[in-house]
Design a protein around this motif. Structure first.
Motif, short mmCIF file in Angstrom:
data_model
loop_
_atom_site.label_atom_id
_atom_site.label_comp_id
_atom_site.label_asym_id
_atom_site.label_seq_id
_atom_site.Cartn_x
_atom_site.Cartn_y
_atom_site.Cartn_z
N LYS A 355 0.86 -1.18 0.00
CA LYS A 355 0.00 0.00 0.00
C LYS A 355 0.91 1.24 0.00
O LYS A 355 2.11 1.14 0.21
CB LYS A 355 -0.88 0.02 1.25
CG LYS A 355 -1.76 -1.22 1.42
CD LYS A 355 -2.48 -1.18 2.76
CE LYS A 355 -3.27 -2.47 3.01
NZ LYS A 355 -3.90 -2.47 4.35
N GLU A 400 -4.90 7.05 10.91
CA GLU A 400 -4.85 6.96 9.45
C GLU A 400 -3.40 7.00 8.97
O GLU A 400 -2.55 7.66 9.58
CB GLU A 400 -5.62 8.11 8.81
CG GLU A 400 -7.13 7.99 8.93
CD GLU A 400 -7.67 6.79 8.17
OE1 GLU A 400 -7.38 6.66 6.98
OE2 GLU A 400 -8.38 5.97 8.81
N LYS A 405 1.85 13.19 -1.38
CA LYS A 405 1.44 13.23 -2.78
C LYS A 405 2.66 13.54 -3.67
O LYS A 405 3.68 14.04 -3.20
CB LYS A 405 0.36 14.29 -3.00
CG LYS A 405 -0.94 14.03 -2.26
CD LYS A 405 -1.99 15.06 -2.70
CE LYS A 405 -3.31 14.85 -1.97
NZ LYS A 405 -3.29 15.39 -0.62
N GLU A 570 -7.10 12.79 -7.35
CA GLU A 570 -6.69 12.06 -6.15
C GLU A 570 -7.87 11.90 -5.20
O GLU A 570 -7.95 10.93 -4.44
CB GLU A 570 -5.55 12.79 -5.42
CG GLU A 570 -4.21 12.74 -6.11
CD GLU A 570 -3.49 11.41 -5.97
OE1 GLU A 570 -4.07 10.48 -5.38
OE2 GLU A 570 -2.36 11.30 -6.48
N ASN A 571 -8.79 12.86 -5.25
CA ASN A 571 -9.93 12.83 -4.33
C ASN A 571 -11.08 11.96 -4.83
O ASN A 571 -12.06 11.75 -4.11
CB ASN A 571 -10.44 14.25 -4.09
CG ASN A 571 -9.41 15.08 -3.33
OD1 ASN A 571 -8.67 14.55 -2.52
ND2 ASN A 571 -9.36 16.38 -3.60
N MET A 573 -12.03 8.64 -5.06
CA MET A 573 -11.55 7.38 -4.48
C MET A 573 -12.21 6.17 -5.14
O MET A 573 -13.36 6.23 -5.58
CB MET A 573 -11.82 7.35 -2.97
CG MET A 573 -11.32 8.59 -2.22
SD MET A 573 -9.57 8.97 -2.52
CE MET A 573 -8.79 7.59 -1.69
N ILE A 574 -11.46 5.07 -5.20
CA ILE A 574 -11.97 3.81 -5.72
C ILE A 574 -12.15 2.86 -4.54
O ILE A 574 -11.18 2.60 -3.80
CB ILE A 574 -11.00 3.20 -6.74
CG1 ILE A 574 -10.75 4.17 -7.90
CG2 ILE A 574 -11.55 1.87 -7.27
CD1 ILE A 574 -9.71 3.70 -8.90
N SER A 576 -12.07 -0.27 -2.16
CA SER A 576 -11.15 -1.42 -2.17
C SER A 576 -11.83 -2.70 -2.65
O SER A 576 -11.18 -3.64 -3.09
CB SER A 576 -10.59 -1.64 -0.75
OG SER A 576 -11.65 -1.88 0.16
N THR A 600 -5.98 3.23 -5.16
CA THR A 600 -6.93 3.80 -4.19
C THR A 600 -7.67 5.00 -4.76
O THR A 600 -8.67 5.44 -4.19
CB THR A 600 -6.19 4.23 -2.91
OG1 THR A 600 -5.15 5.14 -3.27
CG2 THR A 600 -5.59 3.01 -2.22
N SER A 601 -7.16 5.57 -5.87
CA SER A 601 -7.82 6.74 -6.45
C SER A 601 -7.72 6.69 -7.97
O SER A 601 -6.90 5.95 -8.53
CB SER A 601 -7.15 8.03 -5.95
OG SER A 601 -5.85 8.14 -6.49
N GLN A 604 -4.18 7.67 -9.14
CA GLN A 604 -3.21 6.58 -9.12
C GLN A 604 -3.46 5.61 -10.27
O GLN A 604 -2.52 5.16 -10.93
CB GLN A 604 -3.26 5.82 -7.79
CG GLN A 604 -2.12 4.80 -7.67
CD GLN A 604 -2.33 3.79 -6.55
OE1 GLN A 604 -3.24 3.94 -5.73
NE2 GLN A 604 -1.49 2.78 -6.51
#
Length: 625
Positions: A355, A400, A405, A570-571, A573-574, A576, A600-601, A604
């Motif tokens: 990750k 978290e 970035k 980036e904001n 999100m995908i 998981s 994750t985004s 990415q």
């Protein structure tokens, strides 16, 4: 407190550059940390060249320091030469580099770690990992100890099943004089990890007393030296040791070729991939056969030692070939070897299995940093170590993860490249890898990252106060330049001396100072400016920030706008749990790559090789955009 009954917050396996930064970061964030290493005398040893920094690497050391890591401080305290590379180019390319005293470097690192609260040490070799289903709970050692931990960071360098090659001889080892580490790879593969092999090499070390420097070109350090750490506790060098430049020649190349049939690189005994950008001398004369010479930099290993590092002559050829060939190099006619060069093969784990926090996807609470992730270089290793140490401490604290970035730091570029793209050859950082390098300069790493490091609990209040003061004074100077007019009789002599167009009326100093042909030092006789600088105690660092803003503000704004566009993706999100195989409008390659890497985004996902813009458009539709 007994090792047998203690459950550590963080165990760091390996005491190299990655392990040292990981242990320091985790401990400074309040985690009870154990550093296990095979030899406590070799903490943060410079296994290869005795230098820190360089192109893009110097920016990384500055970033580590800005966040509150130790590498910049240790480098400053043990430096024997300093250079700012690429000074003739724009500030985005300036890269600090320092030669270090190799023995002092290791000693200084150990001393700083020993003075860090929450760090325990143990000398032993880890040969196994303890799991509870898909969660790590500790490590096993060669002496049979089982030590429990909430999180584990593996920073094994070149030691995992390390195999050293010199000519037709091979033997197990993590580096010269030290054994390999076995057991960890096997435990990880049994858990479903994919592993591979990589190769690196190192040049001979020679007795400097046997060299003829009159036949070489002296390479002194900068006349005006700088340093890595932003803290005032370290000082710029007042005296330095020189390096020396010489060259190979066609005779050297011919002698090296006589050993190619016994070279493990060419006879098939080494099958793994070596670093493309730091090739061995035999690789260089094979790949660049038309070149009749190659540079060799002779670098001292310390203030007082006679040991010299032969940079540019990395090799695994047989000892007799190394000996014969190097004697044909100018200045090496009577050389005495202290150590022959060698190559080393070792296990690594493709970093797409991680990750962005550097925690593994397969095993919870297990983190990898350094060469285990396929990187090369002290700086890349140290950066990963710091990030893994921070995230191990955060994971233990139930917080978290910390992720930088690509527009925030070279460290962010490094980690994102590894996790998103993977690597099949030793990964080295370059300025060209960073699409926002005008933002990611070595001079502003503190402005970018110290507030973040402070919030994490890594950077001190002193660091934050200095950053605030630096920004305020730079802003004050910019405002002064924007508001202050100067007369033509005061400025025209400066312009005339530079063969520049003269002014015919009073003009704001800001507009004149922004001319690319002028240096800030050209205005040293402008009375108003000197009075202002003295009255407000504007130091060199604040002046540098103001001048860069003057000359490059347009480029900086453009990159910030581009970065803002990236951050909007980036904001997005995908989840998981997203099943790419069900999205038939994605290309087959995209489905395969996305399923493996699990971005994750959307941002990415867009950087994964094989994922096209049309694939991204499909994903945006599915994400409701």
């Amino acid at each position: 407190m007994s090792l047998f009954s203690t459950t550590y917050d963080v165990i760091v396996v390996g005491g190299g550059h990655a392990g040292s930064e990981a242990a320091a970061a985790a401990a400074n964030m309040g985690a009870h940390t154990l550093l296990i290493t095979m030899n406590l005398q070799n903490i943060a040893q410079m296994s290869c060249n005795p230098a820190m920094g360089g192109i893009a690497k110097g920016q990384i050391i500055r970033e580590i320091d800005a966040l509150g890591g130790y590498s910049g401080i240790v480098t400053d305290k043990t430096a024997i030469q300093f250079k700012m590379l690429n000074k003739s180019k724009g500030p985005a390319m300036w890269s600090p580099r320092a030669q270090s005293d190799r023995m002092q470097f290791s000693e200084c690192w150990r001393t700083m770690l020993e003075q860090t609260e929450n760090v325990d040490f143990y000398q032993d070799s880890v040969n196994g990992l303890l799991f509870d289903d898909n969660k790590i709970i500790g490590v096993k050692t060669v002496l049979g100890l089982e030590i429990k931990a909430k999180t584990v960071v593996i920073t094994a360098g070149t030691f995992l099943n390390g195999l050293i090659h010199i000519g037709d001889k091979s033997f197990g080892g993590g580096r010269a004089g030290e054994g390999a580490s076995t057991g960890i790879t096997e435990d990880l593969v049994a858990k479903g990890f994919e592993s591979g092999r990589m190769k690196t090499g190192t040049p001979p070390r020679v007795d400097g007393r046997s060299l003829d420097y009159s036949k070489m070109i002296e390479q002194p350090g900068d006349e005006v030296t700088e340093k890595f750490s932003y803290l005032p506790t370290t000082k710029a060098l007042q005296k330095q040791r020189s390096c020396w430049l010489t060259y190979t020649n066609l005779d050297v190349h011919d002698l090296l070729r006589t050993g190619f049939d016994r070279s493990p690189m060419f006879n098939g005994r080494i099958k793994s991939t070596g670093p493309r950008y730091c090739p061995s001398i035999e690789d260089k004369i094979d790949r660049f056969a038309t070149k009749d010479r190659h540079q060799m930099f002779i670098e001292p290993e310390g203030w007082t030692t006679c040991e010299m590092y032969v940079n540019g002559f990395s090799t695994s050829l047989p000892e007799d070939i190394q000996d014969k060939a190097i004697r044909s190099v100018a200045g090496f006619e009577n050389v005495k070897f202290l150590r022959y060069g060698y190559a080393i093969e070792y296990d690594y784990f493709p970093p797409t299995q991680l990750k962005h926090s550097l925690e593994t996807k397969i095993i919870e609470n297990l983190f990898f940093a350094g060469q285990i992730n396929g990187t090369t270089g002290y700086e890349e290793a140290a950066a990963q170590g710091l990030m893994a140490g921070v995230n191990a401490a955060l994971k233990m604290q139930g917080k978290e993860p910390f992720v930088l970035k690509r527009n925030e730091a070279y460290i962010g570029v490094l980690v994102d490249d590894l996790i998103t793209k993977g690597t099949e050859e030793p990964y080295r950082m370059f300025t060209s890898r960073a699409e926002y390098r005008t933002l990611l300069r070595q001079d502003n790493a503190d402005l970018r990252l110290t507030p973040i490091g402070y919030k994490l609990g890594l950077a001190s209040q002193e660091r934050l106060d200095r950053v605030v003061e630096k920004q305020e004074k730079a802003d004050l100077l910019i405002k002064f330049l924007q508001e202050t007019s100067v007369k033509q009789e005061e400025i025209n002599p400066i312009l005339e001396a530079k063969n520049l167009a003269l002014i015919n009326q009073s003009m704001k100093l800001y507009k004149i100072a922004a001319r690319p042909q002028l240096e800030f030092s050209d205005f040293k006789n402008v009375k108003k400016l000197n009075i202002f600088l003295d009255d407000n105690a504007i130091d060199k660092e604040a002046i540098e920030q103001a001048v860069i803003h003057l000359k490059y503000s347009g480029y900086i704004e453009k990159e910030k706008n581009n970065a803002d566009k990236l951050n909007r993706l980036e904001n997005v999100m995908i989840p998981s749990t997203f099943n790419y195989q069900k999205v038939k409008s994605l290309s087959f390659e995209a489905r395969e790559k996305l399923s493996k890497i699990q971005p994750t985004s959307i941002s990415q996902a867009s950087r994964i090789s094989g994922v096209s813009p049309s694939d991204i458009s499909v994903l945006l539709v599915y994400m409701g955009r």
